[in-house]
Design a protein around this motif. Structure first.
Motif, PDB file in Angstrom:
ATOM      1  N   LEU A 264       0.840  -1.198   0.000  1.00 19.00           N
ATOM      2  CA  LEU A 264       0.000   0.000   0.000  1.00 19.00           C
ATOM      3  C   LEU A 264       0.878   1.252   0.000  1.00 19.00           C
ATOM      4  O   LEU A 264       1.854   1.327   0.750  1.00 19.00           O
ATOM      5  CB  LEU A 264      -0.822  -0.035   1.290  1.00 19.00           C
ATOM      6  CG  LEU A 264      -2.255   0.441   1.266  1.00 19.00           C
ATOM      7  CD1 LEU A 264      -3.057  -0.295   0.211  1.00 19.00           C
ATOM      8  CD2 LEU A 264      -2.883   0.232   2.641  1.00 19.00           C
ATOM      9  N   ASP A 265       0.501   2.225  -0.832  1.00 24.50           N
ATOM     10  CA  ASP A 265       1.183   3.524  -0.805  1.00 24.50           C
ATOM     11  C   ASP A 265       0.742   4.291   0.432  1.00 24.50           C
ATOM     12  O   ASP A 265      -0.413   4.191   0.839  1.00 24.50           O
ATOM     13  CB  ASP A 265       0.781   4.360  -2.025  1.00 24.50           C
ATOM     14  CG  ASP A 265       1.232   3.742  -3.331  1.00 24.50           C
ATOM     15  OD1 ASP A 265       2.195   2.978  -3.311  1.00 24.50           O
ATOM     16  OD2 ASP A 265       0.603   4.037  -4.370  1.00 24.50           O
ATOM     17  N   VAL A 266       1.661   5.069   0.982  1.00 30.33           N
ATOM     18  CA  VAL A 266       1.330   5.893   2.150  1.00 30.33           C
ATOM     19  C   VAL A 266       1.842   7.313   1.887  1.00 30.33           C
ATOM     20  O   VAL A 266       2.982   7.485   1.468  1.00 30.33           O
ATOM     21  CB  VAL A 266       2.018   5.340   3.428  1.00 30.33           C
ATOM     22  CG1 VAL A 266       1.702   6.211   4.633  1.00 30.33           C
ATOM     23  CG2 VAL A 266       1.599   3.897   3.696  1.00 30.33           C
ATOM     24  N   VAL A 387      -6.231  11.266  -3.130  1.00 37.07           N
ATOM     25  CA  VAL A 387      -6.522   9.881  -2.727  1.00 37.07           C
ATOM     26  C   VAL A 387      -5.417   8.946  -3.196  1.00 37.07           C
ATOM     27  O   VAL A 387      -4.973   9.004  -4.313  1.00 37.07           O
ATOM     28  CB  VAL A 387      -7.902   9.413  -3.266  1.00 37.07           C
ATOM     29  CG1 VAL A 387      -9.024  10.250  -2.695  1.00 37.07           C
ATOM     30  CG2 VAL A 387      -7.961   9.429  -4.780  1.00 37.07           C
ATOM     31  N   ASN A 388      -4.966   8.090  -2.275  1.00 38.35           N
ATOM     32  CA  ASN A 388      -3.922   7.110  -2.604  1.00 38.35           C
ATOM     33  C   ASN A 388      -4.525   5.832  -3.158  1.00 38.35           C
ATOM     34  O   ASN A 388      -3.802   4.967  -3.636  1.00 38.35           O
ATOM     35  CB  ASN A 388      -3.159   6.738  -1.332  1.00 38.35           C
ATOM     36  CG  ASN A 388      -2.010   7.673  -1.072  1.00 38.35           C
ATOM     37  OD1 ASN A 388      -1.808   8.620  -1.814  1.00 38.35           O
ATOM     38  ND2 ASN A 388      -1.267   7.407  -0.031  1.00 38.35           N
ATOM     39  N   MET A 389      -5.815   5.692  -3.007  1.00 38.37           N
ATOM     40  CA  MET A 389      -6.517   4.498  -3.503  1.00 38.37           C
ATOM     41  C   MET A 389      -7.880   4.978  -3.979  1.00 38.37           C
ATOM     42  O   MET A 389      -8.220   6.158  -3.814  1.00 38.37           O
ATOM     43  CB  MET A 389      -6.651   3.447  -2.396  1.00 38.37           C
ATOM     44  CG  MET A 389      -7.303   3.964  -1.144  1.00 38.37           C
ATOM     45  SD  MET A 389      -7.639   2.700   0.103  1.00 38.37           S
ATOM     46  CE  MET A 389      -6.042   2.258   0.694  1.00 38.37           C
ATOM     47  N   ALA A 404      -7.670   4.876  -9.348  1.00 41.79           N
ATOM     48  CA  ALA A 404      -6.464   5.046  -8.521  1.00 41.79           C
ATOM     49  C   ALA A 404      -5.900   3.672  -8.164  1.00 41.79           C
ATOM     50  O   ALA A 404      -6.644   2.688  -8.071  1.00 41.79           O
ATOM     51  CB  ALA A 404      -6.810   5.817  -7.257  1.00 41.79           C
ATOM     52  N   HIS A 405      -4.590   3.612  -7.957  1.00 41.35           N
ATOM     53  CA  HIS A 405      -3.937   2.324  -7.675  1.00 41.35           C
ATOM     54  C   HIS A 405      -3.474   2.240  -6.222  1.00 41.35           C
ATOM     55  O   HIS A 405      -3.021   3.225  -5.648  1.00 41.35           O
ATOM     56  CB  HIS A 405      -2.755   2.125  -8.610  1.00 41.35           C
ATOM     57  CG  HIS A 405      -3.192   1.800  -9.995  1.00 41.35           C
ATOM     58  ND1 HIS A 405      -3.382   0.512 -10.426  1.00 41.35           N
ATOM     59  CD2 HIS A 405      -3.537   2.608 -11.015  1.00 41.35           C
ATOM     60  CE1 HIS A 405      -3.811   0.540 -11.676  1.00 41.35           C
ATOM     61  NE2 HIS A 405      -3.914   1.801 -12.064  1.00 41.35           N
ATOM     62  N   LEU A 406      -3.565   1.012  -5.691  1.00 40.94           N
ATOM     63  CA  LEU A 406      -3.207   0.796  -4.291  1.00 40.94           C
ATOM     64  C   LEU A 406      -1.709   0.955  -4.048  1.00 40.94           C
ATOM     65  O   LEU A 406      -1.293   1.353  -2.973  1.00 40.94           O
ATOM     66  CB  LEU A 406      -3.625  -0.623  -3.859  1.00 40.94           C
ATOM     67  CG  LEU A 406      -5.129  -0.913  -3.817  1.00 40.94           C
ATOM     68  CD1 LEU A 406      -5.380  -2.404  -3.603  1.00 40.94           C
ATOM     69  CD2 LEU A 406      -5.777  -0.090  -2.703  1.00 40.94           C
ATOM     70  N   ALA A 407      -0.914   0.644  -5.052  1.00 36.22           N
ATOM     71  CA  ALA A 407       0.525   0.518  -4.784  1.00 36.22           C
ATOM     72  C   ALA A 407       1.385   0.976  -5.954  1.00 36.22           C
ATOM     73  O   ALA A 407       2.388   0.348  -6.269  1.00 36.22           O
ATOM     74  CB  ALA A 407       0.821  -0.953  -4.435  1.00 36.22           C
ATOM     75  N   ASP A 408       1.005   2.083  -6.597  1.00 29.70           N
ATOM     76  CA  ASP A 408       1.787   2.556  -7.750  1.00 29.70           C
ATOM     77  C   ASP A 408       2.683   3.735  -7.414  1.00 29.70           C
ATOM     78  O   ASP A 408       3.322   4.319  -8.296  1.00 29.70           O
ATOM     79  CB  ASP A 408       0.839   2.947  -8.905  1.00 29.70           C
ATOM     80  CG  ASP A 408      -0.017   4.158  -8.559  1.00 29.70           C
ATOM     81  OD1 ASP A 408      -0.130   4.469  -7.353  1.00 29.70           O
ATOM     82  OD2 ASP A 408      -0.547   4.793  -9.473  1.00 29.70           O
ATOM     83  N   GLY A 409       2.710   4.138  -6.151  1.00 31.69           N
ATOM     84  CA  GLY A 409       3.585   5.253  -5.756  1.00 31.69           C
ATOM     85  C   GLY A 409       3.023   6.611  -6.105  1.00 31.69           C
ATOM     86  O   GLY A 409       3.767   7.589  -6.124  1.00 31.69           O
ATOM     87  N   SER A 410       1.718   6.689  -6.376  1.00 33.20           N
ATOM     88  CA  SER A 410       1.155   7.999  -6.715  1.00 33.20           C
ATOM     89  C   SER A 410      -0.199   8.189  -6.047  1.00 33.20           C
ATOM     90  O   SER A 410      -0.818   7.226  -5.588  1.00 33.20           O
ATOM     91  CB  SER A 410       0.982   8.126  -8.228  1.00 33.20           C
ATOM     92  OG  SER A 410      -0.129   7.376  -8.629  1.00 33.20           O
ATOM     93  N   ALA A 411      -0.636   9.456  -6.026  1.00 30.88           N
ATOM     94  CA  ALA A 411      -1.974   9.782  -5.517  1.00 30.88           C
ATOM     95  C   ALA A 411      -2.713  10.540  -6.609  1.00 30.88           C
ATOM     96  O   ALA A 411      -2.084  11.173  -7.462  1.00 30.88           O
ATOM     97  CB  ALA A 411      -1.847  10.642  -4.271  1.00 30.88           C
TER      98      ALA A 411
END
Ligand SMILES: Nc1ncnc2c1ncn2[C@@H]1O[C@H](COP(=O)(O)OP(=O)(O)OP(=O)(O)O)[C@@H](O)[C@H]1O
Ligand SMILES: CCCCCCCCCCCCC/C=C/[C@@H](O)[C@H](CO)NC(C)=O
Ligand SMILES: [Ca+2]
Length: 539
Positions: A264-266, A387-389, A404-411
C-alpha cells in the motif's frame, strides 16, 4: 497410481466418501490443489491448498450422516477440510467437507499430508497482535471479533494477544512499547480511524528503530513488513472496502488466515519540517474536511453522523481559496481517467514494485529528489481531495477516483473548483453511480507523487498583510459582504482524522506498508460455472 497430465504422480489418490457417495480424491502437491472427481460422470472440483483453512481428524459419529450400508459394515474414519468458499460480491465464507473411509491408515495419511502442505504455506500468520476499538462504528467491534473472527483464528491455529483499547491513541502508543517483531501481523478491529492509529504506531516504530527522523519531509522511510489486517467495524471502512471489495468481518478474517499480502502507498503530511500524519485513503480539504469536523461533534449518532453533516456541509456550500503546487507522477503507467481499475495482481502496481526494488538497489535508503518541474494552480475550491486508492466504500462503490492504484507510488489529486450548488450536487451524485466523476469543466484530476497546499489565509498571514482588526476578529468574507460570514480555513480530513494545518506538504511513499489483503479480485464472469464447481454443488 493414476498419472496426471505431463506424467506426474499426484501425492495421494484415493476413493473417499463424501456425503453419501464415493469420490476419487486427488492431492496434487505441484498444482497446490486437492481435487475431487466422480467417475464416470467426471463432475469434479478443485480446492487450492492456499484456500484451505484447516484440516482436522473427525470423530465420525459426531458428524454422522445417513450413509446407508457403510455405517453398518465397519467403523468409519474421517477428516474434515475447512476451506474458503468464494461467494458473490467478493464475500468469502468458511465451509467444511468431511471425508470418510474404512481404512484408518489411509485417513491418517490424508490428514498428515494436508497438514504438511498447510505448514508449507509460509505467508500464513501464526501469531497476531489484535487491537479492538470498542467504540468504532456501531460499537460492535468486541462482539464482531469474539463471535465472528476469534473462532476462525482458533480453527486456523493462530495464536493472538488481544488488546481492547481504553482510549484514543492506546493502540498507537502500545505499538511503541511491545515487542512487535515477535508477531506476524497486527490486526485492528474498527474503522478507518482505528486503522490509521495502528498504521501510525507501526510505521512510526519502524522509523524510530531505524533512526529515521519522521520530521524530515524528504527522508526515505523504512518499509514496514509487518502486515496489518483490518476487521471492519467502523463507520466508513473505506480502506477495507477498497482493498478487499467488501466490508465484511468474516471475509477479512479469511484473507488474514490465508496470509494474503497487499502493498500500500502511504502519503506523509508535513508542515514547516514537522511531521503531522500519514494517509492511505483520503486527504480532503474543503467539503470532506468540513463534514468530518462537524461530524466529530456528533459521534453519538454513529455512522449516520456522516449523512447529517454531509447534508449540512452541502447546504453551507463553502469554498476556500488557496494555491496548490504538485509534481506529476511520471514514473507510473496509468492515468486517473483510465477505464480499468486496480485489481488483484495489478500490472501497474507490479511495475512500480520493480522500479522501487531497482531504486533501492541503486541508492539504498538515500532519497533522490528528481528535479522535475512543479505545476502551480491558484483558485477557489469547494473540495481538494488527494486519494492514494480509489476510496471505494459502501456509500460510494467505485470511490472518489475509480482508477487510482493501491501501490503505484502515486496519488490522484482532485480539484473541485467553485461552482453552483446544483453542479456540485451533480458531482457528488457521480460518487454513487457509474458516470465519470471527472467529466465536468469545474473538476480537474492529476496523478501526482507530491504536492503542497497553502490556503489564501495562511499566505496572507505569512506575508503579514493582515491588519490588527483582521487578526483580532478573523477575516471577513469578501465574497459574501452581505452575510458578513466569518471565513476561516477548512480542516484536512486525513483518513477520517482532522488536521488543522492549512499549509501542508504531502509526499507519496511507494508501497511503504502491507495489508493482509490481495486487492479486489476480478468479478467471476461466469458465476454459474463458478458455483457449480464447488463441493456443495457436487453433493
Ligand atoms: N477506547 C477508545 N475510546 C475512544 N476512542 C477510541 C478508542 N479506541 C480507539 N479510539 C479512536 O476512535 C477513533 C474512531 O474509531 P474508528 O475509526 O474505529 O471508528 P469510526 O470513526 O466510527 O469509523 P470510520 O473511521 O470508518 O469512519 C479512532 O481515531 C481511534 O483513535
Ligand atoms: C447527495 C449525494 C451525496 C453523495 C455523497 C457520497 C458520499 C461518499 C462518501 C465517500 C467517502 C469516501 C472517502 C473516505 C473517507 C474516510 O477516510 C473517512 C473516515 O472513515 N470517511 C469520511 C466520510 O470522511
Ligand atoms: Ca496509489
Amino acid at each position: 497410481m493414476e498419472r496426471l497430465p505431463g506424467g506426474r504422480r499426484p501425492r495421494l489418490v484415493s476413493s473417499l466418501g463424501l456425503g453419501r457417495r464415493s469420490w476419487e480424491v486427488t492431492l496434487d502437491e505441484e498444482r497446490g490443489a486437492a481435487g475431487l472427481a466422480r467417475p464416470p460422470a467426471r463432475r469434479n472440483c478443485f480446492v487450492p491448498i492456499s484456500e484451505i483453512i484447516a484440516v482436522e481428524e473427525t470423530e465420525f459419529n459426531k458428524k454422522q450422516r445417513n450413509i446407508g450400508r457403510w455405517q453398518k459394515m465397519a467403523k468409519l474414519h474421517a477428516f474434515t477440510v475447512h476451506y474458503v468458499k468464494k461467494a458473490r460480491n467478493h464475500r468469502w465464507r468458511c465451509r467444511d467437507a468431511t471425508f470418510w473411509c474404512v481404512d484408518e491408515h489411509l485417513c491418517n495419511q490424508w490428514t498428515q499430508a494436508l497438514k504438511e502442505l498447510l505448514e508449507m504455506q509460509k505467508s500464513r500468520p501464526k501469531q497476531l497482535l489484535v487491537y479492538i476499538n470498542p467504540y468504532g462504528g456501531k460499537r460492535q467491534g468486541k462482539r464482531i471479533y469474539e463471535q465472528k473472527v476469534a473462532p476462525l483464528f482458533s480453527l486456523a491455529s493462530i495464536s493472538t494477544d488481544v488488546v481492547v483499547t481504553e482510549h484514543a491513541n492506546h493502540a498507537k502508543d502500545n505499538l511503541f512499547e511491545v515487542n512487535i517483531y515477535k508477531y506476524d501481523g497486527v490486526v485492528c478491529v474498527g474503522g478507518d480511524g482505528m486503522f490509521s492509529e495502528v498504521m501510525h504506531g507501526l510505521i512510526g516504530r519502524m522509523q524510530k528503530d531505524s533512526g529515521i527522523d519522521q520530521n524530515n519531509p524528504k527522508a526515505s522511510l523504512v518499509q514496514c513488513n509487518i502486515r496489518i489486517g483490518i476487521i471492519p467495524a467502523g463507520s466508513t471502512d473505506c480502506i477495507c472496502y477498497s482493498t478487499v471489495g467488501i466490508s465484511d468481518p468474516v471475509t477479512s478474517a479469511l484473507h488474514i488466515i490465508v496470509g494474503d499480502c497487499q502493498p500500500l502507498d502511504v502519503s506523509s503530511v508535513h508542515h514547516n519540517n514537522t511531521f503531522l500524519k500519514y494517509s492511505v485513503s483520503l486527504l480532503g480539504y474543503g467539503f470532506y474536511g468540513d463534514i468530518l469536523k462537524d461530524s466529530e461533534k456528533k459521534r453519538w449518532m454513529g455512522p449516520m453522523r456522516y449523512d447529517y453533516s454531509g447534508f449540512k456541509t452541502f447546504l453551507s456550500h463553502h469554498y476556500y481559496e488557496g494555491t496548490i503546487a504538485y509534481q506529476p507522477a511520471k514514473q507510473t503507467h496509468g492515468s486517473p481517467r483510465d477505464k480499468e481499475s486496480c485489481r488483484t495482481g495489478c500490472y501497474i502496481c507490479k511495475q512500480s514494485e520493480k522500479q522501487l526494488a531497482e531504486q533501492n538497489k541503486e541508492h539504498g535508503l538515500k532519497h533522490e529528489e528528481g528535479e522535475e518541474e512543479w505545476k502551480v494552480i491558484k483558485g477557489k475550491f469547494l473540495a481538494i481531495n488527494a486519494v492514494n486508492m480509489s476510496c471505494a466504500c459502501p456509500r460510494s462503490p467505485k470511490g472518489l477516483s475509480p482508477a487510482a492504484h493501491l501501490a503505484d507510488g502515486s496519488a490522484d489529486l482532485i480539484l473541485v473548483r467553485k461552482c453552483s450548488r446544483f453542479n456540485f450536487l451533480r458531482y457528488l451524485v457521480r460518487h454513487t453511480n457509474q458516470d465519470d466523476q471527472f467529466d465536468f469543466p469545474f473538476v480537474d484530476v492529476y496523478r501526482v507523487k507530491c504536492f503542497q497546499f497553502t490556503s489564501k489565509l495562511s499566505e496572507d498571514n505569512e506575508s503579514n498583510v493582515m491588519d490588527i482588526g483582521k487578526k483580532r476578529f478573523g477575516q471577513f468574507c469578501r465574497d459574501h459582504p452581505a452575510c458578513c460570514c466569518n471565513i476561516v480555513n477548512s480542516t484536512w480530513n486525513c483518513d477520517g482524522e482532522t488536521l488543522d494545518s492549512s499549509a501542508i506538504e504531502v509526499r507519496v511513499h511507494c508501497q511503504l506498508m502491507k495489508l493482509f489483503a490481495r486487492g479486489i479480485e476480478e468479478d467471476c464472469k461466469d458465476e454459474a460455472a463458478h458455483s457449480q464447481s464447488s463441493i456443495e454443488q457436487l453433493l
